[in-house]
Design a protein around this motif. Structure first.
Motif, PDB file in Angstrom:
ATOM      1  N   SER A  28      -9.403   4.954 -59.720  1.00  0.00           N
ATOM      2  CA  SER A  28      -8.965   5.966 -60.686  1.00  0.00           C
ATOM      3  C   SER A  28      -9.802   7.241 -60.559  1.00  0.00           C
ATOM      4  CB  SER A  28      -9.046   5.412 -62.112  1.00  0.00           C
ATOM      5  OG  SER A  28     -10.380   5.088 -62.461  1.00  0.00           O
ATOM      6  N   ASN A  77      -8.801   9.093 -57.225  1.00  0.00           N
ATOM      7  CA  ASN A  77      -7.572   9.882 -57.340  1.00  0.00           C
ATOM      8  C   ASN A  77      -7.826  11.242 -57.974  1.00  0.00           C
ATOM      9  OD1 ASN A  77      -5.155   8.426 -56.325  1.00  0.00           O
ATOM     10  ND2 ASN A  77      -5.878   6.820 -57.687  1.00  0.00           N
ATOM     11  N   ASN A 130      -7.527  15.062 -56.105  1.00  0.00           N
ATOM     12  CA  ASN A 130      -6.656  16.098 -56.665  1.00  0.00           C
ATOM     13  C   ASN A 130      -7.442  17.355 -57.006  1.00  0.00           C
ATOM     14  OD1 ASN A 130      -3.662  15.761 -57.168  1.00  0.00           O
ATOM     15  ND2 ASN A 130      -4.406  13.710 -57.689  1.00  0.00           N
ATOM     16  N   PHE A 140      -3.501   4.714 -54.796  1.00  0.00           N
ATOM     17  CA  PHE A 140      -3.705   6.163 -54.748  1.00  0.00           C
ATOM     18  C   PHE A 140      -2.414   6.875 -55.104  1.00  0.00           C
ATOM     19  CE2 PHE A 140      -3.643   4.276 -50.506  1.00  0.00           C
ATOM     20  CZ  PHE A 140      -2.440   4.732 -50.001  1.00  0.00           C
ATOM     21  N   LEU A 141      -2.544   7.930 -55.878  1.00  0.00           N
ATOM     22  CA  LEU A 141      -1.406   8.704 -56.354  1.00  0.00           C
ATOM     23  C   LEU A 141      -1.226   9.945 -55.484  1.00  0.00           C
ATOM     24  CD1 LEU A 141      -2.236   8.498 -60.161  1.00  0.00           C
ATOM     25  CD2 LEU A 141      -0.752   6.979 -58.835  1.00  0.00           C
TER      26      LEU A 141
END
Length: 331
Positions: free
Chosen positions: A108, A111, A115, A223-224
């Motif tokens: 978390s 990610n 970003n 992973f986003l």
């Protein structure tokens, strides 16, 4: 061609020793890399009598290196270069020194970093090699060096002591990797992973080293997608084609090279297992390239120069597992 993504969780791991490519057992390699995993799966294929399918098999999927998990916490590798983390309750020169030791970041948090966010953490969340959301954190594994004795092969020879480095895993911890492949290939990989779990990974499989149970997870996204990605990060080793090198924009990228070599220990021909493979340099996990172009990599044959008609190819996969990320250009 529809590609699927699955996580393969290696749990109930027995003590593990990963060779470093040298004749020293008192130090185990700190990472179980993607080329080792793909080669181990290929060796299981050879044990099934399908050695002629290995090259096609290795080209049918991409696999990440193995990363640790602890209970429901999954960790991803730290990117090369500085990471945007501050620790307000500690002086900057102190926490910067601790951040240099970080190797794995809880998913978390990873990610958010990928970003472009800056993370504000507490000192207790920097746990040696781990950046974690927890304050009371248990390490997934510990290293322990033990003394052992060689058994003399010839009468009259003395037994010789040596040291052996084992990695021991917490009962609720282990390693995992991520695979991208067509669904039919994924089913085959799952079968080979189960076979590999019984066979064992690494050195000293004959005494139970590196054995595991495998669980395939299809519905977890670690992973986003990054918002407006401007770079690519490796979750595997990578051997680029000559044409791809120009795409990487190396002067403006952050990367690490590592040499891969070692013995043909996994050969299906026992008399070849003492031979050293050819060596090759590849880009290491965590390398961040200043490009969003598709990268495909290549598979190389590291077969040693050995005058024997029975000598077989020694394929090593340099196909990259790439994640688009958003990184500041000045980081």
């Amino acid at each position: 061609m529809i590609m699927a993504t699955s996580i393969f969780v290696l749990k109930d791991l027995t003590p593990l020793h990963i060779g470093t490519g040298r004749e020293n057992y008192d130090f185990s390699a700190s990472d179980l890399h993607s080329d080792t995993l793909s080669a181990a799966l290929a060796s299981m294929l050879a044990h099934q009598g399908k050695a002629d399918e290995i090259a096609r098999f290795l080209n049918s999927f991409v696999i990440s290196s193995a990363f640790p998990f602890m209970k429901d916490q999954f960790f991803l590798p730290k990117p090369q270069g500085k990471i945007k983390v501050t620790v307000p309750d500690q002086e900057q020169h102190l926490y910067r020194k601790r951040l240099k030791k970080i190797r794995f970041i809880e998913a978390s948090l990873w990610n958010r970093l990928m970003n472009g966010e800056t993370l504000e953490m507490e000192a207790s969340q920097l746990q040696d090699a781990f950046l974690t959301t927890l304050h009371g954190f248990e390490k997934p594994f510990e290293s322990q060096v033990m003394q052992r004795v060689t058994i003399p092969r010839k009468e009259g020879e003395d037994a010789a002591p040596f040291f052996f480095d084992w990695t021991y895993f917490h009962a609720q911890a282990g390693l995992y990797c991520i695979v991208e492949a067509e669904e039919s290939v994924m089913d085959r990989i799952e079968e080979l992973f189960k076979m590999l779990g019984e066979f064992g990974l690494g050195t000293d499989r004959s005494v139970g080293g590196g054995m595991f149970e495998v669980e395939r997870v299809k519905d977890r996204q670690l992973f986003l997608p990054a918002n407006s990605p401007n770079a690519s990060m490796l979750l595997s080793l990578y051997i680029p084609t000559k044409q791809e090198v120009e795409l990487l924009d190396l002067p403006n990228s952050k990367y690490e090279l590592m040499q891969r070599s070692g013995y043909m220990a996994g050969s299906r021909t026992p008399s070849f297992r003492h031979l050293r493979k050819k060596s090759i340099y590849c880009f290491n996990v965590g390398s961040v390239f200043n490009t969003t172009e598709a990268l495909h990599g290549k598979i190389v044959d590291m077969q040693p120069d050995w005058n024997d008609k029975e000598m077989h190819p020694v394929f090593r996969s340099g196909k990259p597992f790439v994640v688009p990320v958003k990184m500041d250009r000045d980081e």
